[in-house]
Enzyme design. Structure first.
Site, PDB file in Angstrom:
ATOM      1  N   CYS A 109       0.810  -1.225   0.000  1.00 10.62           N
ATOM      2  CA  CYS A 109       0.000   0.000   0.000  1.00 10.62           C
ATOM      3  C   CYS A 109       0.846   1.280   0.000  1.00 10.62           C
ATOM      4  CB  CYS A 109      -0.961  -0.001   1.178  1.00 10.62           C
ATOM      5  SG  CYS A 109      -2.001  -1.462   1.218  1.00 10.62           S
ATOM      6  N   HIS A 233      -2.719   7.044   3.194  1.00  9.49           N
ATOM      7  CA  HIS A 233      -3.241   5.774   2.668  1.00  9.49           C
ATOM      8  C   HIS A 233      -4.648   5.552   3.228  1.00  9.49           C
ATOM      9  CE1 HIS A 233      -3.901   1.725   1.634  1.00  9.49           C
ATOM     10  NE2 HIS A 233      -3.500   1.176   2.761  1.00  9.49           N
ATOM     11  N   ASN A 263     -10.186   0.124   0.722  1.00 14.22           N
ATOM     12  CA  ASN A 263      -8.718   0.149   0.666  1.00 14.22           C
ATOM     13  C   ASN A 263      -8.261  -0.425  -0.676  1.00 14.22           C
ATOM     14  OD1 ASN A 263      -5.993  -0.377   0.857  1.00 14.22           O
ATOM     15  ND2 ASN A 263      -6.078  -1.207   2.933  1.00 14.22           N
TER      16      ASN A 263
HETATM   17  O1  UT7 Z   1      -3.320  -1.465   3.839  1.00 15.37           O
HETATM   18  C1  UT7 Z   1      -3.147  -2.007   5.104  1.00 15.37           C
HETATM   19  C2  UT7 Z   1      -4.267  -2.970   5.356  1.00 15.37           C
HETATM   20  N1  UT7 Z   1      -4.680  -3.248   6.648  1.00 15.37           N
HETATM   21  C3  UT7 Z   1      -5.247  -2.389   7.550  1.00 15.37           C
HETATM   22  O2  UT7 Z   1      -5.206  -1.215   7.455  1.00 15.37           O
HETATM   23  C4  UT7 Z   1      -5.966  -3.059   8.669  1.00 15.37           C
HETATM   24  C5  UT7 Z   1      -5.824  -2.366   9.996  1.00 15.37           C
HETATM   25  N2  UT7 Z   1      -6.771  -2.894  10.912  1.00 15.37           N
HETATM   26  C6  UT7 Z   1      -8.090  -2.546  10.940  1.00 15.37           C
HETATM   27  O3  UT7 Z   1      -8.511  -1.734  10.133  1.00 15.37           O
HETATM   28  C7  UT7 Z   1      -8.972  -3.116  12.007  1.00 15.37           C
HETATM   29  O4  UT7 Z   1      -8.189  -3.875  12.924  1.00 15.37           O
HETATM   30  C8  UT7 Z   1     -10.129  -3.997  11.465  1.00 15.37           C
HETATM   31  C9  UT7 Z   1     -11.134  -3.132  10.725  1.00 15.37           C
HETATM   32  C10 UT7 Z   1      -9.617  -5.081  10.538  1.00 15.37           C
HETATM   33  C11 UT7 Z   1     -10.835  -4.653  12.641  1.00 15.37           C
HETATM   34  O5  UT7 Z   1     -11.312  -3.640  13.533  1.00 15.37           O
HETATM   35  P1  UT7 Z   1     -11.060  -3.776  15.104  1.00 15.37           P
HETATM   36  O6  UT7 Z   1     -11.666  -2.591  15.723  1.00 15.37           O
HETATM   37  O7  UT7 Z   1      -9.595  -4.039  15.308  1.00 15.37           O
HETATM   38  O8  UT7 Z   1     -11.942  -5.033  15.472  1.00 15.37           O
HETATM   39  P2  UT7 Z   1     -11.525  -6.378  16.181  1.00 15.37           P
HETATM   40  O9  UT7 Z   1     -10.776  -7.272  15.235  1.00 15.37           O
HETATM   41  O10 UT7 Z   1     -10.908  -6.071  17.511  1.00 15.37           O
HETATM   42  O11 UT7 Z   1     -12.932  -7.012  16.471  1.00 15.37           O
HETATM   43  C12 UT7 Z   1     -13.848  -6.440  17.417  1.00 15.37           C
HETATM   44  C13 UT7 Z   1     -15.103  -7.290  17.433  1.00 15.37           C
HETATM   45  C14 UT7 Z   1     -14.838  -8.774  17.616  1.00 15.37           C
HETATM   46  O12 UT7 Z   1     -15.913  -9.307  18.350  1.00 15.37           O
HETATM   47  P3  UT7 Z   1     -15.765  -9.607  19.918  1.00 15.37           P
HETATM   48  O13 UT7 Z   1     -14.621 -10.552  20.033  1.00 15.37           O
HETATM   49  O14 UT7 Z   1     -15.491  -8.266  20.539  1.00 15.37           O
HETATM   50  O15 UT7 Z   1     -17.097 -10.192  20.283  1.00 15.37           O
HETATM   51  C15 UT7 Z   1     -14.874  -9.306  16.202  1.00 15.37           C
HETATM   52  O16 UT7 Z   1     -15.216 -10.674  16.151  1.00 15.37           O
HETATM   53  O17 UT7 Z   1     -15.792  -7.148  16.188  1.00 15.37           O
HETATM   54  C16 UT7 Z   1     -15.960  -8.448  15.574  1.00 15.37           C
HETATM   55  N3  UT7 Z   1     -15.781  -8.282  14.136  1.00 15.37           N
HETATM   56  C17 UT7 Z   1     -16.800  -7.980  13.317  1.00 15.37           C
HETATM   57  N4  UT7 Z   1     -18.105  -7.769  13.519  1.00 15.37           N
HETATM   58  C18 UT7 Z   1     -18.872  -7.449  12.465  1.00 15.37           C
HETATM   59  C19 UT7 Z   1     -14.633  -8.368  13.422  1.00 15.37           C
HETATM   60  N5  UT7 Z   1     -14.884  -8.127  12.131  1.00 15.37           N
HETATM   61  C20 UT7 Z   1     -16.218  -7.873  12.030  1.00 15.37           C
HETATM   62  C21 UT7 Z   1     -17.058  -7.565  10.948  1.00 15.37           C
HETATM   63  N6  UT7 Z   1     -18.365  -7.341  11.214  1.00 15.37           N
HETATM   64  N7  UT7 Z   1     -16.604  -7.416   9.690  1.00 15.37           N
END
Ligand code: UT7
Length: 309
Positions: A109, A233, A263
């Protein structure tokens, strides 16, 4: 030293739009979660890396009004080439009727900033006119059953024609970085899907973007207060907000298009930069800070003085 100046630009997005609502039918997610956690509302899916590159680059060439035969180098940033061999830039070079060297750059990216800086290296050693493209078709390497990645990634392209200038080059400072020891955080094997430790990428992304931005600004002899527009980005609006907070840069001086694009990796910074230019957010003399991060873990930034006339 010979510098460069963007004299024309273009962008391309596939026609097919996938909304958060569409995704919630395909997997266990919903519009509210995706909007709150990422800022993304919809994304464009489809096409190949070559087809999107040809579309955006043709627009850049048309806008600049140059003869394609006068372009003496093509640098295409992509992490999703159409084939392993040859480089996708060769396909694009032929389709556009160019007769010049063409190669791909892959810095994930951060790639467009890498390509833009590399182009300046070529200008410094004698190239006169370059085509720089950032394109990715991440939908092709996304696991559409993985809600941790499928909600983020999409397809798009941005391109520009950069001319050599002996005075008034617009690149004032730059920084390119990578830390290969972190490759396990974000990777796709050849023929495989993207795997990502989202939380860890998020944490490190903010830190390395801020660090890279400071390095570029220092090289340019400028401060954050001089920045008219930051073009980060487009990964997640919360990453952008956190980085801007740490840089003391207000969000109204930041370009954000990810609500419409998702993205798009290599295309993300040019899509945001040229959207700002097309919407009258840039004037001649404005200081623009492009800053990206990505798999590898790469980081890249460039401070440029915008001059379109
Ligand atoms: O170009 C570089 C590419 N990568 C990035 O930029 C990624 C950087 N990371 C992120 O953008 C974020 O970490 C994500 C958007 C991928 C995830 O967001 P988060 O706030 O870190 O969520 P999390 O993984 O901590 O998940 C929080 C909760 C979990 O549930 P529990 O365990 O709290 O019950 C997940 O299971 O949200 C749940 N969850 C979802 N719920 C609905 C995870 N993904 C989803 C989803 N829809 N798509």
């Amino acid at each position: 030293m010979t510098g460069g100046r963007i004299i024309g630009w273009g962008t391309a997005l596939p026609d097919k739009v996938l909304t958060n609502g569409d995704l919630s039918v395909m997997m266990d997610t919903n519009d509210e979660w995706i909007t709150e956690r990422t800022g993304i509302k919809r994304r464009h899916i489809g096409g190949s890396t070559a087809s999107l590159s040809i579309e955006s680059a043709q627009r850049a060439i048309d806008m600049s009004g140059v003869d394609p035969a006068s372009i003496d180098g093509l640098v295409l940033s992509t992490t999703t080439p159409d084939r392993t061999v040859p480089a996708t830039s060769a396909t694009v070079q032929n389709a556009l009727g160019l007769r010049c060297g063409a190669f791909d750059v892959n810095a994930a990216c951060s790639g467009f900033v890498y390509a833009y800086v590399v182009a300046h290296g070529l200008l410094a050693i004698g190239a006169k006119r370059l085509l720089v493209i950032g394109t990715d078709t991440l939908s092709r390497i996304t696991d559409w059953s993985d809600r941790g990645t499928a909600i983020l990634f999409a397809d798009g392209s941005g391109a520009c024609v950069v001319d050599a200038v002996s005075e008034g080059g617009q690149l004032l400072g730059w920084d390119l970085d990578a830390d290969g020891s972190l490759e396990h955080l974000l990777y796709a094997d050849v023929g495989g899907y993207i795997h990502m430790d989202g939380k860890e990428v998020f944490r490190r992304a903010v830190r390395i973007m801020v660090d890279s931005a400071h390095k570029s600004l220092a090289k340019a002899g400028l401060s954050v207060d001089d920045v008219s527009l930051c073009v980060p980005h487009q990964a997640n609006v919360r990453i952008i907000e956190a980085a801007c907070r740490q840089l003391s840069l207000p969000m109204d001086r930041t370009a954000v298009v990810l609500q419409e694009t998702g993205n798009t990796s290599s295309a993300s910074i040019p899509l945001a930069l040229f959207d700002a230019a097309n919407n009258g957010r840039l004037s001649d003399g404005d200081i623009v800070l492009m800053v990206g991060f990505g798999a590898g873990m790469t980081a890249a930034s460039a401070v440029i003085e915008w001059r379109a006339t």
